[in-house]
Design an enzyme around this catalytic site. Structure first.
Site, PDB file in Angstrom:
ATOM      1  N   GLU A  45      -0.374  -5.868  15.361  1.00  0.00           N
ATOM      2  CA  GLU A  45      -0.142  -5.720  13.920  1.00  0.00           C
ATOM      3  C   GLU A  45       1.312  -5.332  13.646  1.00  0.00           C
ATOM      4  O   GLU A  45       1.910  -5.769  12.673  1.00  0.00           O
ATOM      5  CB  GLU A  45      -1.081  -4.636  13.381  1.00  0.00           C
ATOM      6  CG  GLU A  45      -0.947  -4.357  11.901  1.00  0.00           C
ATOM      7  CD  GLU A  45      -1.949  -3.313  11.442  1.00  0.00           C
ATOM      8  OE1 GLU A  45      -2.446  -2.541  12.284  1.00  0.00           O
ATOM      9  OE2 GLU A  45      -2.242  -3.274  10.242  1.00  0.00           O
TER      10      GLU A  45
ATOM     11  N   GLU B  81       0.810  -1.222   0.000  1.00  0.00           N
ATOM     12  CA  GLU B  81       0.000   0.000   0.000  1.00  0.00           C
ATOM     13  C   GLU B  81       0.842   1.270   0.000  1.00  0.00           C
ATOM     14  O   GLU B  81       0.305   2.368   0.099  1.00  0.00           O
ATOM     15  CB  GLU B  81      -0.960  -0.039   1.196  1.00  0.00           C
ATOM     16  CG  GLU B  81      -1.989  -1.146   0.982  1.00  0.00           C
ATOM     17  CD  GLU B  81      -2.657  -1.600   2.253  1.00  0.00           C
ATOM     18  OE1 GLU B  81      -2.049  -1.456   3.323  1.00  0.00           O
ATOM     19  OE2 GLU B  81      -3.777  -2.117   2.179  1.00  0.00           O
TER      20      GLU B  81
END
Ligand code: NAG
Ligand code: NAG
Ligand code: NAG
Length: 770
Positions: free
Chosen positions: A634, A485
């Site tokens: 994460e 991304e």
């Protein structure tokens, strides 16, 4: 996944949404650390239990985001938090849609774990019984609290407090009843649901309160014209329990929730009719069934064994029960932080992403195919909305949104329109999950009830997205974003083109499978496009540039082009595979999520570099697993990002099942390639691998690998080839697998349908015009 903490904060400030954080203020924080066993500090509490399935600690995590959760796929909560979430319950319009908070009327605390009294509570997450336990050893009693989301009475979250009197040395000593102070801490009113004032009634001799309320904002006015109603019942909680001075007593407190009031109330009645211990046993029996169906065992490495058990515990806690007292409604998917989280900007709001299909799905499919079907069903249920999205963006077929929740409309936050606009690969990733599902189940009924439709419509989308390039004579897919991304609005993403090409090929194959009941005009046109789709390849460096025009050396966020080798299993020379792995390892930023390193582990195993694979394996979990309850962050410690990060867990499981155990799913077979032990382990067992209705178990040791057949489905007898001989697999049989070679297991072909070529950009290597 795409959101970074910094970006989140900016957006939150921008939208004035920082108050959302107030929803997760949890009461426990550091108070549990005052038991005197460990100094309160920033270090993560230790797991003191040697049982691989139970994690125990004297001290709760300082950061409450690392607290354990309980759940049963219908309701879930972080233990001791003030919030309960329910499957399919969201509040907020479009990009603001997030899990709606129900006050936690099941958050019961023992005063002796909260005050300064010198007890040393022990907190345990028991992954085999599916319960969180608190044990307090007091002067006159041992108090054990069990907190669980019932796996059979699925609307219920239950607290059971057992008070066991201690035997006293002097028999004539005058004793009194035992008092145990407790309190209910449901937290503030919900800002998501307009609950009415609770009403009391007597049910089964107990005072039960109930309230109903409606979510405040609909996700989408077209697809959700009405708010969702939710009703909650809970037994009232006194300020202390009175137990006899001899023997033991169990006190049960219940909270039930459902969109249907009658269902929630009926569940309350039934639960209160049960005897306390039987109620618990029924719950545990359901977890045992799950364990019997499939299970991974690791010997010789307690940490890895615990991590694996934690992953399955958390996954299954967010998946619907197979057996339930009352029928279950629709299932709304497995979000990157599971059902217990997602009310906040940080935890992905309970939305569904490609994370489900690419990262979590494959391991669930192989061990619990019924749950894999539930995951696909979520996509089928919202496919008509995907048809609309394709239409309004000028395309054909189904275009699935980057993020979806209740209705299936795009719910990406307003901060980040580029991911919603460009990360279109999700639509192909869903088809890739379907491919694996069909490969291992051959479920004809599923094809009839939506399967043929979703596959062909996904292919129609890509056919309408591919544009012919008259300079090259090839098809391009322009204006996309791959999994990396950091690079937006690029052309010909290697990952996107291959996974999109696969979905085109799959439609050709599936329309043959479906032809007696589902007609398609020209199934070959999809394959023609896939065959001529451009695939970036750099001959000089023998590797796949991530997209057309990618500048070598530029850093990326996470695994992207390396996904061609695995999970996509795109055919390429070993040199190319190796170059992709080595090169992208050097340019992926360390601040990315865990899955990158899982994929590099598998890559290094593919090219037989065991040492590098081992190093990547450590990288893939150690800094992401947070003690003592093995919650995943994460980002690498000390950063957090989203928690509890199922996506990272999914990558890790794949490293074990598809990496070290070497299993590969193909449309006509499964392969087992060079099965071996994960680093620093002595034994590795995968029990209950489901292939075409059969159940198989692998047992990997340092010197041998065996496959045991538990059952074989009559319709699909299996034949194994170990590189030399064919063996028909029969129940009870154990066969030895070659450690250094490839074994294949297959059944007779499924219908007379040609398998897809699955070659993308074939024309590229040919001179144009020849
Ligand atoms: C339990 O603790 C709460 C909060 O600290 C307190 O208000 C309550 O009085 C205590 N209960 C008893 C019975 O001591
Ligand atoms: C993508 O392709 C289009 C059409 O050829 C071109 O205009 C555009 O500049 C390309 N984008 C990139 C990032 O190369
Ligand atoms: C793969 O290797 C073969 C033989 O080693 C070679 O002919 C072929 O060009 C290679 N393919 C690619 C895509 O490099």
């Amino acid at each position: 996944m795409w959101r970074f903490l910094t970006r989140n904060k900016q957006v939150a400030a921008m939208m004035g949404l920082l108050t959302v954080a107030a929803l997760v203020v949890v009461v426990m924080t550091t108070k549990g650390s005052e038991g005197g066993h460990a100094a309160a500090n920033d270090e993560e509490p230790e797991d003191i239990n040697n049982d691989p399935k139970v994690f125990s600690t004297f001290r709760l995590p300082t950061n409450d985001r690392f607290m354990a959760s309980i759940g049963n796929g219908h309701v879930a909560a972080n233990v001791f938090s003030d919030t309960v979430y329910m499957n399919g319950l969201y509040n907020g319009n479009k990009g603001e849609s997030h899990r709606a908070r129900i006050p936690n009327w099941a958050n019961i605390r023992l005063n002796s774990t909260l005050s300064h009294i010198p007890y040393s509570p022990v907190y345990s997450l028991d992954t085999k019984e599916g319960a969180f336990k608190v044990r307090v050893d007091r002067e006159r009693s041992i108090v054990t609290q069990r907190i669980f989301a019932h796996r059979y009475y699925t609307r219920a979250i239950i607290n059971q407090i057992q008070v066991m009197a201690k035997a006293h040395a002097e028999p004539n000593f005058v004793r009194h009843e035992i008092w145990i102070a407790i309190q209910l801490i449901p937290g503030p009113d919900s800002e998501d649901i307009g609950f009415k004032d609770p009403v009391p009634e007597i049910i089964e001799g107990r005072t039960v309160r109930s309230t109903c309320g409606q979510t405040l904002k609909s996700e989408d006015i077209v697809y959700q014209p009405l708010p969702v109603e939710v009703c909650v019942f809970w037994t009232s909680v006194p300020d202390h329990l009175v137990a006899p001075q001899h023997g033991s007593r169990v006190f049960t407190f219940v909270m039930t929730a459902d969109t249907n009031r009658t269902v929630a109330r009926e569940e309350m009645i039934r639960v209160l009719q049960e005897d306390g211990e039987e109620l618990y046993d029924k719950h545990v029996a359901e977890w045992q069934k799950l364990h019997q169906q499939a299970h991974i065992e690791i010997e010789g490495n307690l940490k890895v064994a615990k991590v694996v058990n934690a992953i399955w515990y958390y996954f299954l806690s967010s998946l619907p029960s197979e057996d339930s007292h009352q029928p279950l409604g629709r299932f709304y998917g497995l979000s990157p932080t599971g059902l217990a989280r997602g009310g906040t900007l940080e935890d992905y709001e309970g939305h569904n992403f490609w994370d489900t299909e690419i990262w979590m799905f494959p391991s669930i499919l192989l061990l619990y195919p019924k749950y894999a079907e539930k995951l696909l069903q979520y996509r089928l249920d919202v496919a008509y909305v995907a048809a609309q999205l394709a239409k309004v963006t000028g395309h054909k077929g189904y275009r699935f949104p980057w993020e979806s929740a209740y209705t299936g409309v795009e719910v990406t936050q307003p901060c980040c329109p580029e991911v919603a606009k460009y990360e279109q690969h999700i639509t192909a990733c869903i088809s890739f999950a379907v491919r694996q599902y069909l490969a291992t189940t051959r479920n004809e009924e599923w094809l009839k009830h939506g399967g043929c439709d979703i596959v062909t419509n996904i292919a129609d989308f890509w056919a309408s997205r591919a544009v012919i390039n008259y300079n090259t004579g090839l098809y391009d897919i322009e204006n996309v974003m791959g999994p990396d991304e950091d690079h937006s609005n690029i052309n010909n993403s290697a990952f996107t083109n291959v996974v999109a090409g696969y979905s085109l090929y799959l439609a050709q194959y599936v329309s043959c499978l479906c032809k007696s009941y589902y007609s398609v005009e020209d199934p070959d046109h999809w394959a023609d496009i896939a065959w001529s789709l451009y695939l970036p390849y750099d001959e000089k460096n023998d590797y796949h540039p991530q997209y057309e025009g990618y500048v070598r050396g530029e850093s990326i966020k996470q695994a992207d082009a390396v996904l061609l080798g695995y999970p996509l299993l795109y055919k390429m020379n070993t040199t190319t595979r190796k170059n992709d792995i080595v090169y992208y390892e050097s340019v992926t930023r360390k601040s990315g999520p865990a899955m990158t390193w899982s994929m590099h582990t598998i890559g290094y195993l593919d090219v037989e570099d065991k040492a590098k694979a081992g190093a990547m394996f450590s990288e893939s979990y150690q800094k992401y697993v947070r003690e003592p309850f093995k919650v995943w962050s994460e980002l690498q410690s000390p950063q957090v990002g989203a928690a509890n990060f199922f996506t990272g867990m999914g990558g890790f499981l794949q490293t074990l099942i598809f990496g070290y155990a070497g299993i590969r799913i193909h449309l006509d077979r499964i392969e087992i390639t060079r099965p071996q032990l994960p680093p620093e382990t002595k034994e590795f067992k995968i029990k209950g691998i489901k292939y075409l209705g059969s159940s198989l178990s692998m047992h990997i040791q340092a010197t041998s690998v065996t496959l045991t057949v538990s059952s074989v489905h009559d319709q699909w007898p299996l034949v194994m080839n170990d590189g030399r001989y064919n063996v028909t697999l029969t129940p009870g049989m154990t066969v030895t697998l070659p450690k250094d070679g490839i074994s294949t297991i297959r059944a007779v072909p499924w219908k007379d349908c040609k398998l897809p070529a699955d070659i993308i950009g074939q024309n590229y290597l040919r001179p144009i015009g020849s």
